[in-house]
Design a protein around this motif. Sequence first.
Motif, short mmCIF file in Angstrom:
data_model
loop_
_atom_site.label_atom_id
_atom_site.label_comp_id
_atom_site.label_asym_id
_atom_site.label_seq_id
_atom_site.Cartn_x
_atom_site.Cartn_y
_atom_site.Cartn_z
N HIS A 194 0.85 -1.20 0.00
CA HIS A 194 0.00 0.00 0.00
C HIS A 194 0.89 1.25 0.00
O HIS A 194 0.97 1.96 1.00
CB HIS A 194 -0.91 0.01 1.23
N GLU A 196 0.44 4.01 -1.03
CA GLU A 196 -0.31 5.26 -0.81
C GLU A 196 -0.51 5.56 0.67
O GLU A 196 -0.96 6.66 1.03
CB GLU A 196 -1.67 5.18 -1.50
N CYS A 197 -0.19 4.62 1.55
CA CYS A 197 -0.48 4.77 2.98
C CYS A 197 0.60 5.63 3.65
O CYS A 197 1.73 5.16 3.86
CB CYS A 197 -0.57 3.41 3.67
N LYS A 198 0.26 6.84 4.01
CA LYS A 198 1.20 7.74 4.66
C LYS A 198 1.61 7.23 6.04
O LYS A 198 2.77 7.40 6.45
CB LYS A 198 0.58 9.14 4.79
N SER A 243 -3.02 8.03 8.65
CA SER A 243 -4.04 7.95 7.62
C SER A 243 -5.25 7.20 8.14
O SER A 243 -5.13 6.17 8.78
CB SER A 243 -3.46 7.22 6.39
#
Length: 246
Positions: A194, A196-198, A243
């Motif tokens: 993932h 995109e996971c900050k 997030s």
Amino acid sequence: MNLADGCHYCHSGEELAFLAGPPAEAPDAVVGAIAADPHDHWSGEQWEFLYRRFASRLIDLVRARRVDPGLTLRPFGPSYANLANWPVQERATTENALGDTLVGALKHWPTHELVVLLGGLACAYDDLTPWLARLDTAPAAEGDIIRLTCYWTTSLLWGDDDWFTWWHTDDPVTPVREWTAAVRPRVERFARAHPECKTARDTLTAYDHLDRGGISPWWYPGHGWTQWERRGLPGQFGWLRPSAAN
């Protein structure tokens, strides 16, 4: 069990009668108030009597977030009701109910409240590790584990280890540091799956700085507020925010 010698400053005669009477008839407010009693307001036998008969009610109150979880779970410890000495089956049933509460909190509670719960659970055996082990086997909890790991690794970078109000231990850091190190491969796998996971990326950043003995790349909340405002930005501009999506 005779509770008539209970503290009449903290409990009325009617409340003491509720505590000694049929458990189902005691109001939630009376049951929940037991945990706030100082250690010496009850004998060891009375603490065990009260917590054995009201354990399921107290755990339900914790699960519903109607009481302070750390304060409410503290009396399961050896200086109070001493869960370790309960009959085997009763102890196992109570442990499983506490474990189920923890797994539910991992999924649904804000991380700082989850940590307060963990501190209360640690009081039972003066040990955090059995409860962390339950998190390791929680079903479908990768994103939730990431949030907790992010919270703890960033706290370790800040030197902010005052996590547990009611679990009094000389070393809260070692079990947390060991657990965060053990789950690192899970964080790395999740971050690859993932990107995109900050929260996962921030956790890897925190690991890297911990490995190098570096300082936090994030300003501590509160200190950073004034720094950002001096630059004409909102005070919370640089806050570390996990997030909500993962």
